[in-house]
Motif scaffolding. Sequence first.
Motif, PDB file in Angstrom:
ATOM      1  N   LEU A   4     -15.985  -2.525  -6.500  1.00 17.15           N
ATOM      2  CA  LEU A   4     -15.464  -2.182  -5.251  1.00 17.15           C
ATOM      3  C   LEU A   4     -15.487  -3.629  -4.247  1.00 17.15           C
ATOM      4  O   LEU A   4     -14.563  -4.091  -3.739  1.00 17.15           O
ATOM      5  N   THR A  44     -12.461  -5.979  -2.984  1.00 18.31           N
ATOM      6  CA  THR A  44     -12.248  -6.372  -1.609  1.00 18.31           C
ATOM      7  C   THR A  44     -12.011  -7.850  -1.621  1.00 18.31           C
ATOM      8  O   THR A  44     -11.257  -8.331  -0.707  1.00 18.31           O
ATOM      9  N   LEU A  96     -14.034  -5.725   5.482  1.00 13.91           N
ATOM     10  CA  LEU A  96     -14.607  -6.130   3.977  1.00 13.91           C
ATOM     11  C   LEU A  96     -13.161  -6.122   3.049  1.00 13.91           C
ATOM     12  O   LEU A  96     -13.081  -7.043   2.156  1.00 13.91           O
ATOM     13  N   VAL A 132     -22.408  -3.241  -2.887  1.00 13.26           N
ATOM     14  CA  VAL A 132     -21.121  -3.690  -2.878  1.00 13.26           C
ATOM     15  C   VAL A 132     -20.795  -5.276  -2.400  1.00 13.26           C
ATOM     16  O   VAL A 132     -20.088  -5.808  -3.051  1.00 13.26           O
ATOM     17  N   GLY A 186     -10.028  -7.314   1.712  1.00 12.13           N
ATOM     18  CA  GLY A 186      -8.907  -8.171   1.411  1.00 12.13           C
ATOM     19  C   GLY A 186      -9.609  -9.763   1.874  1.00 12.13           C
ATOM     20  O   GLY A 186     -10.477  -9.695   2.915  1.00 12.13           O
ATOM     21  N   VAL A 228     -15.156   7.157  -5.809  1.00 11.18           N
ATOM     22  CA  VAL A 228     -14.370   5.796  -5.364  1.00 11.18           C
ATOM     23  C   VAL A 228     -13.413   5.088  -6.191  1.00 11.18           C
ATOM     24  O   VAL A 228     -12.347   4.582  -5.556  1.00 11.18           O
TER      25      VAL A 228
END
Lengths: 350, 350
Positions: free
Chosen positions: B266, B270, A344, B237, A346, B286
């Motif tokens: 988050l 990513t 997940l 997410v 990048g 987080v």
Amino acid sequence: MGAQPTVTDVAGVAGVSRQTVSNVLNAPELVRPETRERVQAAIHSLGYRPHASARRLRTQKSSTIGIRLDPITQDGISGSILDRFLHALTEQADRQGLRVLLFTATGPEDEIEQFRRLSDAADVDAFVLTSTFHGDPRTEWLIENGRSFVTFGRPWGIDDMTDPEHLWVDVDGRAGVREATAHLLSRGGPRIGFIGWPSGSGTGDDRRAGWLEAMRAGSGLTEEELRLLDAAVEDVVPNGADAVRRLEQRAGRLDGVVCVSDSLALGALTATAGRIPVVGYDDTPVAEALGFSSVAQQLDEVAAGVLELLTGAHGGRVQRGDPVTDPRHRLVTPRLVVRDGPSLIGDRTL
Amino acid sequence: MGAQPTVTDVAGVAGVSRQTVSNVLNAPELVRPETRERVQAAIHSLGYRPHASARRLRTQKSSTIGIRLDPITQDGISGSILDRFLHALTEQADRQGLRVLLFTATGPEDEIEQFRRLSDAADVDAFVLTSTFHGDPRTEWLIENGRSFVTFGRPWGIDDMTDPEHLWVDVDGRAGVREATAHLLSRGGPRIGFIGWPSGSGTGDDRRAGWLEAMRAGSGLTEEELRLLDAAVEDVVPNGADAVRRLEQRAGRLDGVVCVSDSLALGALTATAGRIPVVGYDDTPVAEALGFSSVAQQLDEVAAGVLELLTGAHGGRVQRGDPVTDPRHRLVTPRLVVRDGPSLIGDRTL
């Protein structure tokens, strides 16, 4: 501590350990007749009455379970595990007509003071304890005062793990980490590192033992090589990154790493950026969101076990001593949740 | 609902709204004399007695506050915010000799049933409610039955935000998101996206309004351009990653993105891998661990406010109606926690 004689008083008069007194009360066939008679004489002379029935929570609409809630810790990633246990406990307790009362305490002595206050006022019928440690004065007090309780966590002392007065449920962390390590060994090279806590905590040492068992059984590495793959740090995220870098320097190459918590796994993951597989512990939402494998504690099962022990629903004749068959001591097997890895992170896979 | 007449009964007989009855009781100078007399006649004929004093929690050693605990949600990243509130509430309540009792409920009607059971048995003296929504039947019931309660969360209805019978504390999410957006505008280009929830939730719409205010004031973009920068998705997410990719396709280029939750932040992080700044909401562990900025809800302040309202410690003569000056309605300003960005991810900076 009042006029009521305790197990400790009986043990003192009879000149035996508290465990022996418990044995006389619960499994007399295990005690030599001579010792048994001495203990029974002490029980008689002191007028001691075992609390067995008092210690069992009577299931009724108004029964209330007390549990300590700690202040939020700074690093709440793996720390939230006790919150998740509280959710599971409250949900299952509610279904049985039991309520959960929260309190706070500044330390073990203060917690004992709270036990006293809450049970004297009859606000709480039983306590659930978390974060047990070796020589825990809280369980000592609860046993001596005949209070109903179950701990989520083992007593961790060699002599009290099988104490029939101490009902507990715990997760078999050793088995969980052993499985995680064996999983990584089966996936690639033998150089699986371990990032654990400094030795001294029962829970942390138990998990480390699982890694060591799996490595001895399946890695083919020497004890010296294993020592170089073992790191011990405090449980905050950046330490996981530092530790994995140090292990790589020391051991030359890592084929994977198993961590004692998801906090440390997250740190290890950020430092290795997907080059090697990382397995965490606690299966937190972070592990799920980032897609790394982790050992799940099965908190629903823990909560169910705690309530069964509290309400006496485990029933039947007990097999003393063996944590596997003794229903007063329950070791729940955790589950390894395998994920593909942090794809997940990048657009480029981490 | 028993023989006791309620505010609603009075309103029905007098032919006015419940709010008007409340006004007659709490701020009669705001009500026209003619209406006031009609309401007073209804109060008299029904024998209605206002619960004002009953509704105030008496601070004493055994006072107990009831609060619902929900099952753990799958995506516990931003969801853990209510756990953190529970920790803060329990800690501060304990210092005042108040206890917190947990219960569960399958829905609003079941929660009302629990209110009834727990207050009839005198186990709970007051309730703290979370996750309020427009037209919430729970607060309706508590008001009608004269129970002591405070909500963490506004009523969200236009006509009941200033209801003097409904004590509430909430966080000014609009101000928090406005500040986060202004912060990103001040750091670079004007194209700051927003990833929020589908419209309809009071909390989510309020936060989106904060983004829109800051963008209108400081971006120089047209309404049409702003529409292209606004995404609405459910709070898990991966949706954050999808949404930020969609925004980039639609709007051409993003200079930053503000998210309604850390879960979505988050996800956005990513997908963008550090190319643009991302700000989350809730300042979860987080956000701290990964090093991205987030809006912190100041839950200690919320808990303190809830307890002050419950115990009547806010005191003094109240200024009706204005949430800022009316001490029965408290809006806590959140704090933007600025972090350097997720430099932690990867040896290569994410």
